[in-house]
Motif scaffolding. Structure first.
Motif, PDB file in Angstrom:
ATOM      1  N   LEU A  71       7.061  -4.023   1.806  1.00 20.10           N
ATOM      2  CA  LEU A  71       5.713  -4.527   2.059  1.00 20.10           C
ATOM      3  C   LEU A  71       4.760  -3.408   2.471  1.00 20.10           C
ATOM      4  CD1 LEU A  71       3.558  -6.642   2.577  1.00 20.10           C
ATOM      5  CD2 LEU A  71       4.637  -7.157   4.769  1.00 20.10           C
TER       6      LEU A  71
ATOM      7  N   SER B 248       1.861  -2.001  -0.067  1.00 19.94           N
ATOM      8  CA  SER B 248       0.501  -2.371   0.318  1.00 19.94           C
ATOM      9  C   SER B 248      -0.435  -1.173   0.313  1.00 19.94           C
ATOM     10  CB  SER B 248       0.510  -3.017   1.711  1.00 19.94           C
ATOM     11  OG  SER B 248       0.945  -2.083   2.686  1.00 19.94           O
TER      12      SER B 248
ATOM     13  N   GLY C 257       8.367  -8.704  -0.531  1.00 21.36           N
ATOM     14  CA  GLY C 257       7.683  -7.466  -0.157  1.00 21.36           C
ATOM     15  C   GLY C 257       6.785  -6.956  -1.265  1.00 21.36           C
TER      16      GLY C 257
ATOM     17  N   GLY D  60       2.878  -7.021  -0.932  1.00 20.65           N
ATOM     18  CA  GLY D  60       2.368  -5.650  -1.002  1.00 20.65           C
ATOM     19  C   GLY D  60       1.296  -5.496  -2.066  1.00 20.65           C
TER      20      GLY D  60
END
Length: 283
Positions: free
Chosen positions: A98, A102, A175, A179
Motif C-alpha cells: 500500500l 501509493s 495493497g 495504492g
C-alpha cells in the motif's frame, strides 16, 4: 504507415483494461524493477538482506513485551511469538504494498515524463518484490512455529491452510488496489501523502494484529462491526486459524473480504487508467 512501427501508442479508452499482454511484453522491465526494489532495500547496509528478518523479529519481541506483558492482552492461548509474528507477516506485506504503490506517480514522474511503458509495471513490481520479502518473513514465522510445535504446543492445524495462497493474493491485491487509488489521487491532492503516513499506523490498530477478534467481541461488542468491516480482519484471523486452530474463521466474513478486494482492485484500475492519461499535465 502503421506497419513501419513495432509499437503504436494510442489513447486507451477502456477503463477496466489491465493490458496484461502489454505488461508481459515489458516483462524484462518488470523483472528489472523487482530486482531494483530488492537490491536498493539493503544496498550499502552492513547486515544486508537480514533486515528482512530483523524488522519483524524485533517488532514481535517489542509486542510481546508491551502488549503481551505490560498490557496483558490475551492471544487466545496461542504462544505470543507465533501470534504476533503471524499478524506481522500479513500486515507488513499489505502495508508495504500500500505505502509504496501509493507513491507510484510522484516517485516516478521523471521517468514517466520521458519514456513510454505500461505504467502498471511499477505498482506490479512493488507487489512482486514485496512478495519475495514476505516469503522470507514467512520462513521466519515457520521456524518459530516449528520451534513451539516441537516444544509440545498442540496446534490444531486444519484444512484452512489451503486458503493461505488465496489470503496472500488478497493482501497483495488490496495493497495494490488501495495504492493505485491513493497514488492517482495524490497527483491532484498532495495532502494525501501525509495522511497515508499515519493513516496506515491507525489502520493497524483497527486490524487484529496485536489482539484477537475474540477479545474485541468480549470488550466492545457494540463496535465489533467496525472491525469486521475491515477487509483485513477476516484475512488475518483466517491465517492464524489455519496454523493454530484458534481464532475466528467465518466463510461470510472471508467472502466479504474477497468481494471487497475485487471491488477495490477494479476501482483502482479504473482510476489509475484514467489518471495516467494526463497526470503529467497535472503533477
Amino acid at each position: 504507415m502503421s506497419n513501419d512501427w513495432d509499437i503504436i501508442i494510442t489513447n486507451k479508452n477502456r477503463l477496466f483494461s489491465l493490458d496484461l499482454s502489454e505488461v508481459w511484453r515489458y516483462r524484462d522491465l518488470l523483472s528489472m524493477y523487482v530486482k531494483r526494489d530488492i537490491i536498493t532495500f539493503y544496498k550499502q547496509t552492513i547486515l544486508g538482506p537480514l533486515w528482512f528478518v530483523i524488522q519483524p523479529l524485533f517488532t514481535t519481541i517489542m509486542f510481546m513485551f508491551v502488549f503481551g506483558g505490560i498490557a496483558g492482552i490475551s492471544t487466545d492461548g496461542i504462544p505470543q511469538a507465533v501470534f504476533y509474528l503471524a499478524g506481522l507477516v500479513c500486515w507488513n506485506y499489505f502495508q508495504d504494498c500500500l505505502s509504496k504503490c501509493s507513491d507510484t506517480f510522484n516517485a516516478n514522474q521523471a521517468i514517466f515524463g520521458k519514456v513510454y511503458f505500461p505504467r502498471l509495471v511499477v505498482p506490479l513490481s512493488i507487489v512482486i518484490s514485496n512478495l519475495i520479502k514476505m516469503a522470507i518473513q514467512f520462513a521466519l514465522f515457520l521456524v518459530v512455529y516449528i520451534y513451539y510445535f516441537a516444544s509440545g504446543i498442540d496446534f490444531q492445524v486444519n484444512v484452512a491452510l489451503l486458503l493461505i495462497p488465496l489470503l496472500i493474493i488478497m493482501l497483495g491485491a488490496l495493497g495494490l488496489g488501495f495504492g493505485m487509488i491513493i497514488s492517482s489521487m495524490t497527483t491532484k491532492y498532495r495532502d494525501l501523502r501525509f495522511l497515508i503516513t499515519f493513516g496506515i499506523q491507525l489502520w493497524m490498530y483497527a486490524t487484529p494484529v496485536i489482539y484477537p477478534l475474540s477479545v474485541m467481541k468480549d470488550t466492545y461488542p457494540k463496535y465489533i462491526w467496525v472491525l469486521v468491516a475491515n477487509p483485513l480482519t477476516a484475512i488475518l484471523e483466517t491465517f492464524k486459524y489455519a496454523f493454530t486452530g484458534v481464532g475466528e474463521f467465518n466463510w461470510f466474513y472471508l467472502g466479504y473480504s474477497f468481494a471487497f478486494t475485487i471491488i477495490i482492485l477494479m476501482l483502482g484500475i479504473v482510476i489509475f487508467n484514467r489518471v495516467q492519461r494526463n497526470f503529467m499535465d497535472v503533477i
